[in-house]
Scaffold this motif. Structure first.
Motif, PDB file in Angstrom:
ATOM      1  N   ILE A  41      -7.261 -53.487  30.216  1.00  0.00           N
ATOM      2  CA  ILE A  41      -7.171 -53.328  28.582  1.00  0.00           C
ATOM      3  C   ILE A  41      -6.857 -54.743  27.990  1.00  0.00           C
ATOM      4  CG2 ILE A  41      -5.504 -52.317  26.763  1.00  0.00           C
ATOM      5  CD1 ILE A  41      -5.094 -49.995  28.589  1.00  0.00           C
ATOM      6  N   ARG A  42      -7.778 -55.285  27.272  1.00  0.00           N
ATOM      7  CA  ARG A  42      -7.756 -56.666  26.667  1.00  0.00           C
ATOM      8  C   ARG A  42      -6.954 -56.429  25.450  1.00  0.00           C
ATOM      9  NH1 ARG A  42      -7.766 -59.840  30.477  1.00  0.00           N
ATOM     10  NH2 ARG A  42      -9.817 -59.722  31.821  1.00  0.00           N
ATOM     11  N   ALA A  43      -7.036 -55.463  24.661  1.00  0.00           N
ATOM     12  CA  ALA A  43      -6.305 -55.534  23.395  1.00  0.00           C
ATOM     13  C   ALA A  43      -6.227 -53.974  22.823  1.00  0.00           C
ATOM     14  CB  ALA A  43      -7.161 -56.209  22.380  1.00  0.00           C
ATOM     15  N   VAL A  44      -5.124 -53.723  22.187  1.00  0.00           N
ATOM     16  CA  VAL A  44      -4.819 -52.282  21.641  1.00  0.00           C
ATOM     17  C   VAL A  44      -4.503 -52.661  20.126  1.00  0.00           C
ATOM     18  CG1 VAL A  44      -3.330 -50.351  21.615  1.00  0.00           C
ATOM     19  CG2 VAL A  44      -3.933 -51.444  23.845  1.00  0.00           C
ATOM     20  N   SER A  45      -5.051 -51.755  19.210  1.00  0.00           N
ATOM     21  CA  SER A  45      -4.904 -51.721  17.951  1.00  0.00           C
ATOM     22  C   SER A  45      -3.129 -51.266  17.511  1.00  0.00           C
ATOM     23  CB  SER A  45      -5.802 -50.976  17.001  1.00  0.00           C
ATOM     24  OG  SER A  45      -5.502 -49.651  17.365  1.00  0.00           O
ATOM     25  N   MET A 155     -10.433 -50.154  14.989  1.00  0.00           N
ATOM     26  CA  MET A 155     -11.452 -51.143  15.705  1.00  0.00           C
ATOM     27  C   MET A 155     -11.267 -52.379  15.412  1.00  0.00           C
ATOM     28  SD  MET A 155     -15.234 -50.172  16.651  1.00  0.00           S
ATOM     29  CE  MET A 155     -16.345 -51.270  17.526  1.00  0.00           C
ATOM     30  N   ALA A 156     -11.117 -52.504  14.061  1.00  0.00           N
ATOM     31  CA  ALA A 156     -11.127 -53.735  13.333  1.00  0.00           C
ATOM     32  C   ALA A 156      -9.967 -54.781  13.847  1.00  0.00           C
ATOM     33  CB  ALA A 156     -10.790 -53.686  11.987  1.00  0.00           C
ATOM     34  N   ASP A 157      -8.963 -54.127  14.479  1.00  0.00           N
ATOM     35  CA  ASP A 157      -7.592 -54.943  15.054  1.00  0.00           C
ATOM     36  C   ASP A 157      -8.072 -55.451  16.481  1.00  0.00           C
ATOM     37  OD1 ASP A 157      -5.833 -54.255  13.242  1.00  0.00           O
ATOM     38  OD2 ASP A 157      -4.874 -53.012  14.368  1.00  0.00           O
ATOM     39  N   VAL A 158      -8.998 -54.844  17.201  1.00  0.00           N
ATOM     40  CA  VAL A 158      -9.300 -55.384  18.584  1.00  0.00           C
ATOM     41  C   VAL A 158     -10.805 -56.008  18.431  1.00  0.00           C
ATOM     42  CG1 VAL A 158      -7.892 -53.757  19.418  1.00  0.00           C
ATOM     43  CG2 VAL A 158     -10.154 -52.982  19.371  1.00  0.00           C
ATOM     44  N   ALA A 159     -11.726 -55.580  17.492  1.00  0.00           N
ATOM     45  CA  ALA A 159     -13.217 -56.256  17.652  1.00  0.00           C
ATOM     46  C   ALA A 159     -13.656 -56.279  16.362  1.00  0.00           C
ATOM     47  CB  ALA A 159     -14.096 -55.238  18.859  1.00  0.00           C
ATOM     48  N   THR A 172     -16.151 -55.206  10.204  1.00  0.00           N
ATOM     49  CA  THR A 172     -15.681 -55.586   9.012  1.00  0.00           C
ATOM     50  C   THR A 172     -16.443 -55.200   7.974  1.00  0.00           C
ATOM     51  OG1 THR A 172     -14.388 -57.421  10.166  1.00  0.00           O
ATOM     52  CG2 THR A 172     -14.724 -57.649   7.919  1.00  0.00           C
ATOM     53  N   GLU A 173     -17.703 -55.681   8.120  1.00  0.00           N
ATOM     54  CA  GLU A 173     -18.779 -55.186   7.163  1.00  0.00           C
ATOM     55  C   GLU A 173     -18.853 -53.608   6.927  1.00  0.00           C
ATOM     56  OE1 GLU A 173     -21.653 -58.857   7.716  1.00  0.00           O
ATOM     57  OE2 GLU A 173     -22.054 -57.432   8.843  1.00  0.00           O
ATOM     58  N   MET A 174     -18.729 -53.015   8.167  1.00  0.00           N
ATOM     59  CA  MET A 174     -18.993 -51.508   8.182  1.00  0.00           C
ATOM     60  C   MET A 174     -17.818 -50.843   7.155  1.00  0.00           C
ATOM     61  SD  MET A 174     -20.643 -50.095  11.478  1.00  0.00           S
ATOM     62  CE  MET A 174     -19.802 -51.214  12.733  1.00  0.00           C
TER      63      MET A 174
END
Length: 189
Positions: A41-45, A155-159, A172-174
């Motif tokens: 696990i690389r990142a969690v929001s 998802m914006a928090d992690v990617a 971010t655009e979506m």
């Protein structure tokens, strides 16, 4: 230099207590269970409170996203996620119903699965058909990703810079394409 493992984004959600514990506890325990399965696990929001979807289907959700590295194929990863859901009392009875735990594979690098034509069929499926049909195979990226603030905001928090391989839009655009009220309804806990 060794090649890095593929990255995938998982969406996590729950809106029912499990064994007397609130959904946010279930999500944290599910992340622990995923890590025990060998996922890095690389990142969690942050965890977010989100209105139940569809409206009126039950209590509000707690949602999150996780960026993972894995050597599993997308299908192997999906089976592992279903095993973890089962461990946490998930029964696949009602589509979009209440649940103790929901784990979705949202994207796997920039893969489009099973192929562009089938992905496009699910991407363009009318809303009424979405309620009644479920794919019998893994579709990636998740065909409703771009429509769901409860997936995109975590998802914006992690990617935030992941670019949809078909739509050509970043996370971010979506998010910017969604109705402001949908995004505002996804609130950090």
């Amino acid at each position: 230099m060794s090649k890095s493992l593929p990255n995938a984004v998982l969406a996590l959600g729950a809106n029912l207590n499990l064994r007397g514990k609130e959904p946010k506890v279930t999500l944290q325990q599910a992340l622990d269970a995923i890590a025990r399965q060998g996922m890095v696990i690389r990142a969690v929001s942050r965890f977010f409170a989100t209105p139940c979807f569809p409206a009126g289907a039950g209590p509000d959700y707690v949602n999150a996203a996780a960026l993972i590295e894995t050597d599993k194929s997308p299908t192997e990863l999906l089976h592992m996620l279903h095993d973890v859901e089962h461990e946490f009392g998930r029964e696949r009875v009602q589509r979009w119903g209440m649940r103790t735990l929901d784990l979705d594979l949202i994207c796997y690098d920039d893969h489009v699965l099973p192929d562009a034509a089938l992905f496009d069929r699910w991407l363009t499926l009318p809303a009424q058909a979405q309620r009644q049909e479920a794919p019998d195979q893994l579709i990636l990226p998740h065909p409703r990703l771009q429509d769901r603030a409860f997936v995109l905001v975590p998802m914006a928090d992690v990617a935030p810079d992941w670019r949809h391989p078909v739509l050509g839009r970043t996370v971010t655009e979506m998010i910017a394409d969604l109705p402001v009220e949908d995004v505002a309804a996804v609130t950090p806990l």
